[in-house]
Scaffold this active site. Structure first.
Site, PDB file in Angstrom:
ATOM      1  CG  ASP A  81       8.313  -6.119   3.580  1.00  0.00           C
ATOM      2  OD1 ASP A  81       7.249  -5.665   3.121  1.00  0.00           O
ATOM      3  OD2 ASP A  81       9.318  -5.407   3.752  1.00  0.00           O
ATOM      4  CB  SER A  82       8.341  -5.609  -0.900  1.00  0.00           C
ATOM      5  OG  SER A  82       8.759  -4.588  -0.006  1.00  0.00           O
ATOM      6  CE1 TYR A 141       6.060  -7.177  -3.651  1.00  0.00           C
ATOM      7  CE2 TYR A 141       4.744  -7.579  -1.691  1.00  0.00           C
ATOM      8  CZ  TYR A 141       5.514  -8.061  -2.730  1.00  0.00           C
ATOM      9  OH  TYR A 141       5.737  -9.413  -2.848  1.00  0.00           O
ATOM     10  N   GLY A 142       4.812  -0.638  -2.655  1.00  0.00           N
ATOM     11  CA  GLY A 142       3.952   0.482  -2.280  1.00  0.00           C
ATOM     12  C   GLY A 142       3.428   1.341  -3.404  1.00  0.00           C
ATOM     13  CB  CYS A 173       4.208  -6.303   3.664  1.00  0.00           C
ATOM     14  SG  CYS A 173       4.001  -5.172   2.280  1.00  0.00           S
ATOM     15  CB  THR A 207       2.026  -2.302   0.850  1.00  0.00           C
ATOM     16  OG1 THR A 207       2.903  -1.221   1.160  1.00  0.00           O
ATOM     17  CG2 THR A 207       1.345  -2.059  -0.459  1.00  0.00           C
ATOM     18  CD  GLU A 251      14.621  -3.092   0.063  1.00  0.00           C
ATOM     19  OE1 GLU A 251      15.538  -3.800  -0.407  1.00  0.00           O
ATOM     20  OE2 GLU A 251      13.841  -3.497   0.952  1.00  0.00           O
ATOM     21  CB  CYS A 263       5.888   1.460   5.363  1.00  0.00           C
ATOM     22  SG  CYS A 263       7.110   0.593   4.349  1.00  0.00           S
ATOM     23  CB  THR A 264       7.542  -3.462   7.931  1.00  0.00           C
ATOM     24  OG1 THR A 264       7.575  -3.843   6.555  1.00  0.00           O
ATOM     25  CG2 THR A 264       6.241  -3.908   8.571  1.00  0.00           C
ATOM     26  CG  HIS A 265      11.050  -1.015   3.787  1.00  0.00           C
ATOM     27  ND1 HIS A 265      10.097  -1.918   3.390  1.00  0.00           N
ATOM     28  CD2 HIS A 265      12.178  -1.324   3.086  1.00  0.00           C
ATOM     29  CE1 HIS A 265      10.625  -2.747   2.485  1.00  0.00           C
ATOM     30  NE2 HIS A 265      11.888  -2.405   2.289  1.00  0.00           N
TER      31      HIS A 265
HETATM   32  N1  DGL Z   1       7.580  -2.815   3.864  1.00  0.00           N
HETATM   33  C1  DGL Z   1       6.379  -2.799   3.080  1.00  0.00           C
HETATM   34  C2  DGL Z   1       5.278  -2.052   3.743  1.00  0.00           C
HETATM   35  O1  DGL Z   1       5.204  -2.185   4.949  1.00  0.00           O
HETATM   36  C3  DGL Z   1       6.547  -2.654   1.599  1.00  0.00           C
HETATM   37  C4  DGL Z   1       7.074  -1.378   1.119  1.00  0.00           C
HETATM   38  C5  DGL Z   1       7.281  -1.364  -0.382  1.00  0.00           C
HETATM   39  O2  DGL Z   1       7.766  -2.357  -0.921  1.00  0.00           O
HETATM   40  O3  DGL Z   1       6.926  -0.347  -0.985  1.00  0.00           O
HETATM   41  O4  DGL Z   1       4.483  -1.389   3.167  1.00  0.00           O
END
Ligand code: DGL
Length: 270
Positions: free
Chosen positions: A9-10, A41-42, A72, A74, A151, A185-187
């Site tokens: 992931d990012s 990344y998003g 991730c 994204t 983050e 999004c996994t975050h």
């Molecule tokens: N956790 C990632 C996702 O599921 C990346 C989010 C990001 O870096 O913007 O999209």
């Protein structure tokens, strides 16, 4: 050492999948890649995301992993087909497992999806849900501030910042009548306590990282590749200064990981 499962992931988000993988298959070795030098990344373009994704995957080729989990949303939404073509081992993203789970749990057929800008713009979740049932009503909402607040550690149940932003983003989801919400999004599952408190009991949350981990587990078990007697060794590879990552990852995972973290460099231009 037995071959590991690669998860990337990012930043912190993919740990939601790591937590589940470790719970389902405690003997597995896991190599986690967090591209913290380039998070988020998003907000990136599809071209940039495909470039990052290829570099992330190439990292795992050097580690000789037995499977890759793209933890991730994204990258799963924008670049999974490209990665599948490149990858000699089993690779799974989060979009399809999360959509399948949402389709199983919804009763009304009204499903909401929250994810990054790039994921929502790709239309991947909506396409996947409609391919399961074209009658589904899908409400989508990008929540770009969720990744920076996670983050930066604002994910505690009592975080005023998280509560404010959750309310701002999710009011329209709350009134949409959806009975199921994909945390695309996994975050976002890291904010789950705050999201749940705001939305109440009427909406079932689907954790995309967790569902993807279940899909990888199913594949590993079905192909008899499970490392049943292994020690479950994890290594966390981070592309920037690790101290902030270690602190927050330990809070989320609820265990010490400092000795398992190292800094790595990807590709030529990062
Ligand atoms: N956790 C990632 C996702 O599921 C990346 C989010 C990001 O870096 O913007 O999209």
């Amino acid at each position: 050492m037995e071959k590991a499962i690669g998860v990337f992931d990012s930043g912190l988000g993919g740990l939601t999948a790591v937590k589940e993988l470790s719970a389902l298959m405690p003997g597995e070795n896991i190599i986690y890649l967090g591209d913290t030098a380039r998070v988020p990344y998003g907000s990136r373009s599809p071209e940039t995301l495909v470039r990052f994704a290829k570099q992330d995957l190439e990292f795992f080729f050097r580690q000789n992993v037995k499977a890759v989990l793209v933890a991730c949303g994204t990258i799963s939404a924008v670049a999974l087909p490209v990665l599948k073509e490149m990858c000699p081992v089993f690779i799974e993203g989060v979009v399809s497992p999360a959509a399948k789970r949402a389709a199983e749990v919804t009763k009304s057929g009204k499903i909401a999806v929250i994810a990054t800008n790039a994921s929502i713009n790709s239309g991947a979740y909506c396409r996947e849900l409609k391919s399961i049932n074209s009658e589904f009503t899908v409400t989508e909402k990008a929540c770009p501030m969720f990744v920076p607040i996670v983050e930066n550690g604002y994910f505690g149940r009592d975080s005023k910042v998280a509560k404010l932003i959750v309310k701002d983003y999710l009011s329209e989801i709350k009134s949409s009548g959806a009975d199921t919400l994909i945390l695309g999004c996994t975050h976002y599952p890291i904010l789950r306590p705050v999201i749940e408190e705001f939305l109440g009991d009427g909406i079932t949350l689907v954790d995309s990282g967790k569902e993807a981990a279940k899909a990888v587990c199913e594949h590993i078990k079905n192909t008899n590749e499970e490392n049943i007697n292994g020690g479950g060794k994890n290594v966390y590879c981070i592309t920037d200064e690790p101290s902030g990552f270690i602190h927050l990852a330990e809070l989320f995972l609820n265990r010490k990981i400092g000795d398992e973290v190292k800094k790595v460099t990807l590709g030529e231009d990062c």
